[in-house]
Design a protein around this motif. Sequence first.
Motif, PDB file in Angstrom:
ATOM      1  N   SER A  60       0.827  -1.200   0.000  1.00 32.65           N
ATOM      2  CA  SER A  60       0.000   0.000   0.000  1.00 32.65           C
ATOM      3  C   SER A  60       0.858   1.246   0.000  1.00 32.65           C
ATOM      4  N   ALA A  61       1.931   1.195   0.824  1.00 31.36           N
ATOM      5  CA  ALA A  61       2.826   2.351   0.871  1.00 31.36           C
ATOM      6  C   ALA A  61       3.488   2.580  -0.464  1.00 31.36           C
ATOM      7  N   ALA A  62       3.867   1.492  -1.122  1.00 33.00           N
ATOM      8  CA  ALA A  62       4.501   1.634  -2.435  1.00 33.00           C
ATOM      9  C   ALA A  62       3.526   2.207  -3.426  1.00 33.00           C
ATOM     10  N   GLY A  63       2.249   1.765  -3.331  1.00 38.30           N
ATOM     11  CA  GLY A  63       1.249   2.296  -4.252  1.00 38.30           C
ATOM     12  C   GLY A  63       1.017   3.772  -4.038  1.00 38.30           C
ATOM     13  N   ASP A  64       1.035   4.199  -2.771  1.00 31.94           N
ATOM     14  CA  ASP A  64       0.837   5.617  -2.499  1.00 31.94           C
ATOM     15  C   ASP A  64       1.960   6.455  -3.064  1.00 31.94           C
ATOM     16  N   GLY A  65       3.174   5.910  -3.098  1.00 29.17           N
ATOM     17  CA  GLY A  65       4.310   6.682  -3.580  1.00 29.17           C
ATOM     18  C   GLY A  65       4.263   6.908  -5.070  1.00 29.17           C
ATOM     19  N   THR A  66       3.622   5.981  -5.802  1.00 22.89           N
ATOM     20  CA  THR A  66       3.610   6.118  -7.259  1.00 22.89           C
ATOM     21  C   THR A  66       2.480   7.010  -7.737  1.00 22.89           C
ATOM     22  N   ASP A  67       1.539   7.309  -6.863  1.00 29.85           N
ATOM     23  CA  ASP A  67       0.397   8.126  -7.273  1.00 29.85           C
ATOM     24  C   ASP A  67       0.737   9.595  -7.130  1.00 29.85           C
ATOM     25  N   CYS A  68       1.709  10.045  -7.897  1.00 30.87           N
ATOM     26  CA  CYS A  68       2.183  11.428  -7.787  1.00 30.87           C
ATOM     27  C   CYS A  68       1.900  12.216  -9.056  1.00 30.87           C
ATOM     28  N   ALA A  69       0.947  11.751  -9.851  1.00 29.91           N
ATOM     29  CA  ALA A  69       0.638  12.465 -11.090  1.00 29.91           C
ATOM     30  C   ALA A  69       0.069  13.831 -10.750  1.00 29.91           C
ATOM     31  N   PRO A  70       0.477  14.882 -11.464  1.00 29.54           N
ATOM     32  CA  PRO A  70      -0.042  16.219 -11.172  1.00 29.54           C
ATOM     33  C   PRO A  70      -1.525  16.306 -11.453  1.00 29.54           C
ATOM     34  N   ARG A  71      -2.234  16.942 -10.557  1.00 25.98           N
ATOM     35  CA  ARG A  71      -3.669  17.114 -10.731  1.00 25.98           C
ATOM     36  C   ARG A  71      -3.965  18.582 -10.990  1.00 25.98           C
ATOM     37  N   THR A  72      -5.095  18.805 -11.628  1.00 27.54           N
ATOM     38  CA  THR A  72      -5.485  20.185 -11.903  1.00 27.54           C
ATOM     39  C   THR A  72      -6.698  20.526 -11.068  1.00 27.54           C
ATOM     40  N   LYS A  73      -6.662  21.667 -10.499  1.00 31.61           N
ATOM     41  CA  LYS A  73      -7.768  22.140  -9.680  1.00 31.61           C
ATOM     42  C   LYS A  73      -8.175  23.515 -10.175  1.00 31.61           C
ATOM     43  N   ALA A  74      -9.441  23.641 -10.502  1.00 37.59           N
ATOM     44  CA  ALA A  74      -9.933  24.918 -11.025  1.00 37.59           C
ATOM     45  C   ALA A  74      -9.913  25.952  -9.910  1.00 37.59           C
ATOM     46  N   SER A  75      -9.317  27.080 -10.189  1.00 39.97           N
ATOM     47  CA  SER A  75      -9.286  28.138  -9.198  1.00 39.97           C
ATOM     48  C   SER A  75     -10.654  28.788  -9.103  1.00 39.97           C
ATOM     49  N   ALA A  76     -10.855  29.498  -8.068  1.00 38.33           N
ATOM     50  CA  ALA A  76     -12.145  30.143  -7.871  1.00 38.33           C
ATOM     51  C   ALA A  76     -12.433  31.107  -9.002  1.00 38.33           C
ATOM     52  N   SER A  77     -13.704  31.186  -9.364  1.00 38.84           N
ATOM     53  CA  SER A  77     -14.092  32.048 -10.468  1.00 38.84           C
ATOM     54  C   SER A  77     -13.765  33.490 -10.133  1.00 38.84           C
ATOM     55  N   PRO A  78     -13.054  34.157 -11.015  1.00 34.46           N
ATOM     56  CA  PRO A  78     -12.712  35.549 -10.729  1.00 34.46           C
ATOM     57  C   PRO A  78     -13.954  36.427 -10.770  1.00 34.46           C
ATOM     58  N   ALA A  79     -13.894  37.498 -10.062  1.00 34.19           N
ATOM     59  CA  ALA A  79     -15.034  38.413 -10.052  1.00 34.19           C
ATOM     60  C   ALA A  79     -15.230  39.009 -11.440  1.00 34.19           C
ATOM     61  N   ALA A  80     -16.486  39.254 -11.777  1.00 39.58           N
ATOM     62  CA  ALA A  80     -16.796  39.809 -13.087  1.00 39.58           C
ATOM     63  C   ALA A  80     -16.136  41.179 -13.248  1.00 39.58           C
ATOM     64  N   LYS A  81     -15.611  41.410 -14.433  1.00 40.17           N
ATOM     65  CA  LYS A  81     -14.968  42.688 -14.695  1.00 40.17           C
ATOM     66  C   LYS A  81     -16.006  43.805 -14.715  1.00 40.17           C
ATOM     67  N   ALA A  82     -15.575  44.958 -14.254  1.00 46.39           N
ATOM     68  CA  ALA A  82     -16.474  46.108 -14.233  1.00 46.39           C
ATOM     69  C   ALA A  82     -16.474  46.769 -15.613  1.00 46.39           C
ATOM     70  N   LEU A  83     -17.131  46.130 -16.551  1.00 42.04           N
ATOM     71  CA  LEU A  83     -17.206  46.662 -17.910  1.00 42.04           C
ATOM     72  C   LEU A  83     -18.507  47.417 -18.107  1.00 42.04           C
ATOM     73  N   PRO A  84     -18.459  48.475 -18.892  1.00 43.55           N
ATOM     74  CA  PRO A  84     -19.685  49.233 -19.144  1.00 43.55           C
ATOM     75  C   PRO A  84     -20.640  48.462 -20.041  1.00 43.55           C
TER      76      PRO A  84
END
Length: 205
Positions: free
Chosen positions: A57-81
């Motif tokens: 199990s420990a060996a399996g945990d060590g190999t699971d190091c693939a980079p993951r992507t996490k969506a950042s919080a939605s930016p606030a809407a731009k103050a466009l006219p």
Amino acid sequence: MGGKYRITGNKYPRMRGPRRRGRLVVAVVASVTVLGVGGWGTLQLIDVFTGGGRKASAAGDGTDCAPRTKASASPAAKALPEPRTITVNVFNATTRGGLAKKTADELKKRGFKIGDVGNATKQYDKKVKGTGVLLGPAAALDTSLPVLGTQLPDAERRTEAARKGAAVDLVIGDGFKALAKQPDADWALTKLARPEPAATPKKGC
């Protein structure tokens, strides 16, 4: 036969069969081997169900190091006219008559306020080879010009530092055919106001 080894009487000596010592040794060795293999297999099973599985199990945990992507919080809407707050002057820099008015009428239908309509000044008349030029004060670079740009995506954007007021100009060039289709322009405006959140990499170990 005579002499010392002469056989007398009516009985003959019995011949003993080969001793079974060799068979006994083979049987003992085989039994020991079977018991040894069986015991080793039992130890392996006990190891798996008790504590040995932790290493795997420990060996399996060590190999699971693939980079993951996490969506950042939605930016606030731009103050466009909004389009209704933007005044657009439409000027025709081509040799095609009536193009400025036709374009101004279409922009008005799409919610823009229309200012001056006519031929371009000498500075731009017959000198704009692309679809058009969007002009405005410096403050319009990140406000009014991007909003107007959704209606003519290929137009060049310029600012004039000395320009007064908030109105912007649309100078129609030789490459102009029509404004962007309204559904496309509306989608571009929505995306401009609310951009998609950027995905940020997240380490898995």
